[in-house]
Design an enzyme around this catalytic site. Structure first.
Site, PDB file in Angstrom:
ATOM      1  N   ARG A  64      40.672  50.964  47.857  1.00 10.13           N
ATOM      2  CA  ARG A  64      41.907  51.378  48.523  1.00 10.13           C
ATOM      3  C   ARG A  64      42.251  52.845  48.251  1.00 10.13           C
ATOM      4  O   ARG A  64      42.877  53.502  49.043  1.00 10.13           O
ATOM      5  CB  ARG A  64      43.085  50.522  48.019  1.00 10.13           C
ATOM      6  CG  ARG A  64      43.044  49.094  48.486  1.00 10.13           C
ATOM      7  CD  ARG A  64      44.391  48.422  48.260  1.00 10.13           C
ATOM      8  NE  ARG A  64      44.367  47.036  48.725  1.00 10.13           N
ATOM      9  CZ  ARG A  64      44.024  46.015  47.962  1.00 10.13           C
ATOM     10  NH1 ARG A  64      43.681  46.218  46.700  1.00 10.13           N
ATOM     11  NH2 ARG A  64      44.022  44.791  48.443  1.00 10.13           N
ATOM     12  N   LYS A 168      32.493  37.374  37.987  1.00 11.29           N
ATOM     13  CA  LYS A 168      33.346  36.343  37.388  1.00 11.29           C
ATOM     14  C   LYS A 168      34.774  36.892  37.288  1.00 11.29           C
ATOM     15  O   LYS A 168      34.936  38.109  37.272  1.00 11.29           O
ATOM     16  CB  LYS A 168      32.810  35.934  36.025  1.00 11.29           C
ATOM     17  CG  LYS A 168      33.126  36.915  34.889  1.00 11.29           C
ATOM     18  CD  LYS A 168      33.125  36.229  33.548  1.00 11.29           C
ATOM     19  CE  LYS A 168      33.792  37.120  32.537  1.00 11.29           C
ATOM     20  NZ  LYS A 168      34.170  36.544  31.306  1.00 11.29           N
ATOM     21  N   ASP A 197      26.748  36.471  35.912  1.00 13.19           N
ATOM     22  CA  ASP A 197      27.267  36.252  34.566  1.00 13.19           C
ATOM     23  C   ASP A 197      26.467  37.205  33.687  1.00 13.19           C
ATOM     24  O   ASP A 197      25.286  36.974  33.430  1.00 13.19           O
ATOM     25  CB  ASP A 197      27.048  34.794  34.137  1.00 13.19           C
ATOM     26  CG  ASP A 197      27.591  34.534  32.725  1.00 13.19           C
ATOM     27  OD1 ASP A 197      27.805  35.520  31.982  1.00 13.19           O
ATOM     28  OD2 ASP A 197      27.786  33.371  32.366  1.00 13.19           O
ATOM     29  N   HIS A 198      27.113  38.286  33.254  1.00 12.29           N
ATOM     30  CA  HIS A 198      26.340  39.359  32.631  1.00 12.29           C
ATOM     31  C   HIS A 198      25.630  38.908  31.356  1.00 12.29           C
ATOM     32  O   HIS A 198      24.681  39.545  30.914  1.00 12.29           O
ATOM     33  CB  HIS A 198      27.219  40.578  32.362  1.00 12.29           C
ATOM     34  CG  HIS A 198      28.171  40.398  31.223  1.00 12.29           C
ATOM     35  ND1 HIS A 198      29.450  39.934  31.403  1.00 12.29           N
ATOM     36  CD2 HIS A 198      28.033  40.611  29.911  1.00 12.29           C
ATOM     37  CE1 HIS A 198      30.048  39.868  30.236  1.00 12.29           C
ATOM     38  NE2 HIS A 198      29.220  40.274  29.299  1.00 12.29           N
ATOM     39  N   GLU A 236      34.774  37.456  18.510  1.00 13.49           N
ATOM     40  CA  GLU A 236      35.171  38.838  18.778  1.00 13.49           C
ATOM     41  C   GLU A 236      36.205  39.251  17.739  1.00 13.49           C
ATOM     42  O   GLU A 236      37.073  38.444  17.370  1.00 13.49           O
ATOM     43  CB  GLU A 236      35.802  38.953  20.163  1.00 13.49           C
ATOM     44  CG  GLU A 236      34.855  38.616  21.288  1.00 13.49           C
ATOM     45  CD  GLU A 236      35.571  38.675  22.634  1.00 13.49           C
ATOM     46  OE1 GLU A 236      35.468  39.702  23.292  1.00 13.49           O
ATOM     47  OE2 GLU A 236      36.249  37.698  22.982  1.00 13.49           O
ATOM     48  N   ASP A 255      37.625  32.047  29.936  1.00  8.51           N
ATOM     49  CA  ASP A 255      37.047  33.385  29.826  1.00  8.51           C
ATOM     50  C   ASP A 255      35.639  33.353  29.227  1.00  8.51           C
ATOM     51  O   ASP A 255      34.787  34.157  29.616  1.00  8.51           O
ATOM     52  CB  ASP A 255      37.960  34.256  28.949  1.00  8.51           C
ATOM     53  CG  ASP A 255      37.597  35.730  29.033  1.00  8.51           C
ATOM     54  OD1 ASP A 255      37.380  36.223  30.150  1.00  8.51           O
ATOM     55  OD2 ASP A 255      37.510  36.382  27.970  1.00  8.51           O
ATOM     56  N   HIS A 260      29.851  31.950  29.935  1.00  7.30           N
ATOM     57  CA  HIS A 260      28.838  32.420  28.970  1.00  7.30           C
ATOM     58  C   HIS A 260      28.343  31.300  28.052  1.00  7.30           C
ATOM     59  O   HIS A 260      27.141  31.118  27.865  1.00  7.30           O
ATOM     60  CB  HIS A 260      29.403  33.536  28.094  1.00  7.30           C
ATOM     61  CG  HIS A 260      30.018  34.662  28.854  1.00  7.30           C
ATOM     62  ND1 HIS A 260      29.530  35.091  30.054  1.00  7.30           N
ATOM     63  CD2 HIS A 260      31.079  35.470  28.577  1.00  7.30           C
ATOM     64  CE1 HIS A 260      30.261  36.100  30.490  1.00  7.30           C
ATOM     65  NE2 HIS A 260      31.213  36.349  29.610  1.00  7.30           N
TER      66      HIS A 260
END
Lengths: 509, 339
Positions: A64, A168, A197-198, A236, A255, A260
């Site tokens: 945009r 995702k 999905d990285h 994490e 998430d 994952h």
């Protein structure tokens, strides 16, 4: 000199195929956003450095924000400078920029898709199209529908192709995932859709398949006969880090687990595929997801734990609790931590618990899969100085310190039989010194070539959401406060209780 | 982890004396700690005695491939002194405080051998090859005498690495033939360098018109900065073999077809035929250009690697591994000629 006219190309014989994409036009929706800047453009640059991407590829950024080509190229170059794993080479960067253009567009405006179509079906653009939806998820069906409406969803001839990559999160629950699949299928065939999905692009995740199926010694042990339990940890140390408004609507289950972690479970538990081909691999993965024992409401209470982090100390610094983070509702019941026990009801895994845990603000950042083997059947050393031996443990370290570690017992030198636990280690960083490609490089290249092995299929997504939705449903019915854990710890006490029910303990990564 | 380089050198050591001190050199530098090795291969480099060592290139190799590198240079075996001069450079990663042992990332042992130690260098080197990991010998020197013990060498190293760009056809032939007879595999750095242009040529030849020009050219011109060395001799031989030219390496020709070798700052091959010209050049990129007699041209390109050199070439070669196509080429284009 040969006298006859050659019919075949003799130079192709024995040369070995390097996978190079056909010339194509790459259209990135959401090209002004964070994902495009941090991941997609640096990946494209590095693919060009490594000669995977030729100068015959054209890139169109669509968003945009009102840029002209020059402004957009400067911003992309800056993003590559900041985020590429390699310092940019001006000549290669220029080559990439020469092929990059920008289109300002409102994703809801059909006319602007028409003008995009006129542009990219012109003579300067290859007629293979790869669309990337790097936009908020709400825009996915809108963009797909408009692409279909202006005739960009299908190739203009059998030699050409059209593919679409969808980021995702793919849905918010089972119903929304099914609805999104339906909306995409109104326009695209399943073979055209690449759900990214990285995690599957990470070298260490791909190495799970190599480790299991390229070595002869591990697969015979990979069964309920020898494996006691499997623990998968995605920890994490960061908090919600500026993603509060998204995260508070998602939570750790959506998430991390839905995509994952269930991908990791399926790679660890799948049967050998008949071939290393997209559908053969994904057939086996989806069988695992369908074999996971469904959660009843009672099971959700007994075998899942959710929690939120409280204030605490990480690396010597005080950090706020989840409810005090920006953009988080003060009465939020969203989990920043989840632990669960899964059972896979099939011949190979019957009775072997798979423990999953993931959370934010844990003691350190670590992703690993720990496979604990059963102890030796006969306690041969029971009368010695070391009667209790640690079970063998195989740890696949996904990040950081990528590698594989095998724990076993060894005799301590000396006249007595004493056994000490030692580790045999393989570290990616020392055995393969070159920097590995980023996950997005591998996945983008696969999509350009048309290899969907590392992308998630419709039935995989729906099978994963079926499981996750049953947990969400159970949590919605639960009353009472959500457990908490202090930031900088390994999670709530309830998670310890969960795993101790079966006599196990969480591993400290 | 922090990395440090251990350096050690000694001159005029006897062979047995070196073998006694060798296992202790690195632990002594690490205050007695015995490191774990990260080596994935042993790489022997056999060079002529007067060849200066390019430590920068060797360090680049070890950055890419954790390895034990053994550099072997021989003085005259008739020298009065039996023994060696040694220089060791080892890269060690020391863990901060994890309790893990240090990690021996790579070690490079440069040895100049004299007297009997030089005469029996293969036996000497055998003891220094790490077990259970691949061992390659890059032969960067002149071919050995006829009585050289290739059979012993093949028991120590599984593959012989050559660089046909730096060898005459005769030298290449001699080394390849001897190693093949000793059942050693042969790998070629020039073959690795030539993979991108081979792919460009193969891709271009999907077009039958391009293929017909390359198959039956009227004229071939070769431009080279040095007329002693042709650009990519192994790739040239591959073309010659696959397209049935039976030309070998230039200067060569057959009735009606001349291969002209000229000086040119930019190395190139140009093939002229009735339907057009195909030109392969190497500058910043491999560029293959097709200029048809009628209609528009085409070009294909492949960017040359960022850091060309031994490390890059060796990395590419190890990625290719033992290439059956190269083995066939050797049989056809080199070994076949001697039969």
């Amino acid at each position: 000199m040969m006298d006859t006219v050659l019919q075949e190309n003799p130079l192709k014989e024995g040369l070995g195929g390097r996978r190079r994409p056909d010339p194509f036009t790459f259209v990135i929706f959401g090209a002004a956003g964070d994902l495009a800047h941090r991941k997609l453009f640096p990946a494209l640059y590095n693919l060009m450095v490594d000669n995977w991407l030729g100068t015959d590829c054209r890139i169109i950024g669509v968003a945009r924000r009102p840029y002209d080509d020059g402004e957009f190229r400067r911003e992309v170059a800056q993003a590559i400078e900041e985020h590429s794993r390699r310092k940019p080479d001006p000549a290669i960067l220029n080559r990439l920029m020469e092929n990059t253009r920008y289109v300002t567009a409102d994703f809801n405006d059909q006319d602007q898709y028409q003008s995009l179509r006129e542009q990219i079906t012109g003579p300067d653009f290859p007629k293979n199209y790869l669309f990337y939806l790097a936009t908020p998820p709400a825009a996915y069906p809108v963009i797909a529908a408009h692409l279909g409406a202006v005739g960009l969803a299908h190739a203009e001839s059998p030699e050409h192709w059209v593919r679409i990559i969808v980021e995702k999160p793919f849905g918010h629950d089972l119903e929304s995932a099914v609805a999104l699949n339906h909306q995409l299928h109104q326009v695209f065939d399943e073979s055209q859709i690449y759900r990214i999905d990285h995690y599957l692009g990470k070298e260490t995740v791909q190495n799970i398949l190599v480790f299991r199926f390229a070595n002869g010694i591990f697969e015979p042990l990979w069964t309920r006969q020898y494996i006691d339990n499997v623990q998968i940890t995605v920890a994490e140390s960061l908090g919600v880090a500026g993603r509060g408004s998204y995260y508070d609507h998602a939570g750790a289950l959506r998430d991390m687990v839905q995509n994952h972690m269930l991908q990791l479970v399926s790679l660890i538990a799948m049967e050998p595929p008949v071939a290393f081909e997209a559908d053969a691999v994904r057939d086996e993965k989806v069988k695992v997801l369908r074999s996971i024992r469904p959660f009843s409401t009672r099971d959700v209470a007994d075998y899942t734990v959710r929690a939120q982090y409280e204030a605490g100390s990480i690396d010597g610094e005080m950090v706020p609790g989840y409810l005090d983070e920006p953009d988080i509702a003060s009465d939020s019941r969203t989990e920043s931590y989840v632990a669960m026990r899964l059972l896979i009801d099939n011949w190979r895994w019957a009775g072997v618990p798979f423990y999953l845990r993931t959370g934010k603000r844990l003691a350190k950042r670590a992703t690993e899969i720990a496979i604990q083997f059963k102890t030796a059947p006969h306690r041969f050393f029971q009368q010695t100085e070391t009667p209790e031996l640690s079970p063998n443990l195989l740890t696949l370290k996904i990040q950081p310190d990528e590698g594989i570690s095998l724990r076993f017992g060894a005799k301590v030198p000396g006249p007595e039989i004493r056994v000490r636990t030692v580790n045999m280690e393989f570290l990616y960083g020392t055995s393969f010194a070159g920097a590995p490609p980023e996950a997005y490089e591998r996945l983008l290249l696969d999509a350009m070539i048309g290899d969907s092995t590392l992308f998630t299929r419709k039935d995989e997504v729906e099978a994963a959401w079926t499981l996750v939705s049953s947990i969400l449903h159970g949590w919605q019915r639960a009353r009472g406060p959500i457990p908490t854990y202090e930031s900088g710890t390994w999670g709530p006490e309830e998670a310890d209780t969960l795993i101790q029910q079966n006599g196990f303990h969480w591993r400290r990564p | 982890m922090s990395r440090r380089t251990i350096r050690w050198q000694k001159q005029h050591l006897s062979g047995p004396a070196f073998m006694t001190v060798w296992p202790e050199i690195i632990p002594q530098a690490l205050d007695g700690a015995v490191p774990m090795s990260a080596a994935v291969m042993t790489l022997g480099i056999y060079a002529d005695a007067d060849t200066p060592l390019d430590w920068h290139s060797i360090e680049q190799v070890t950055e890419q491939h954790p390895a034990r590198i053994l550099i072997i240079q021989r003085r005259e075996s008739s020298a009065s002194f039996d023994g060696l001069d040694v220089e060791l450079r080892a890269e060690v990663e020391q863990p901060d405080d994890s309790g893990r042992p240090p990690l021996l990332f790579s070690e490079c042992l440069a040895m100049t051998l004299s007297g009997k130690t030089a005469a029996y260098w293969i036996d000497w080197v055998q003891a220094l090859i790490r077990s259970n990991i691949p061992a390659y010998l890059w032969w960067a020197g002149s071919p050995p005498d006829d009585d050289f013990r290739w059979d012993l060498l093949s028991q120590s190293f599984q593959a012989l690495i050559l660089d046909s760009r730096k060898l005459s056809l005769g030298e290449w032939h001699q080394l390849a033939e001897s190693a093949s007879h000793a059942h050693m595999s042969i790998m070629d750095l020039d073959w690795a360098r030539g993979l991108p242009p081979r792919r460009l040529l193969a891709e271009a030849c999907d077009d039958p018109t391009v293929l017909s020009v390359l198959s039956q050219p009227h004229h071939i011109s070769v431009a080279s900065p040095s007329t002693d060395h042709l650009m990519l001799p192994s790739t040239w031989l591959w073309l010659s073999w696959r397209l049935g030219w039976d030309l070998g390496l230039p200067p060569c020709g057959r009735p009606g077809l001349a291969v002209e070798v000229t000086f040119g700052a930019t190395p190139s091959w140009t093939f002229d035929g009735p339907d057009g010209s195909l030109r392969l050049t190497a500058s910043d990129s491999w560029v293959l250009g097709w200029s048809p007699s009628v209609g528009g041209g085409l070009s294909w390109s492949h960017t040359l690697p960022e850091n060309p050199g031994l490390s890059r070439d060796l990395t590419d070669l190890l990625e290719i591994g033992l290439d059956p196509l190269y083995e066939q080429l050797l049989r056809q284009a080199v070994l076949g000629r001697s039969q």
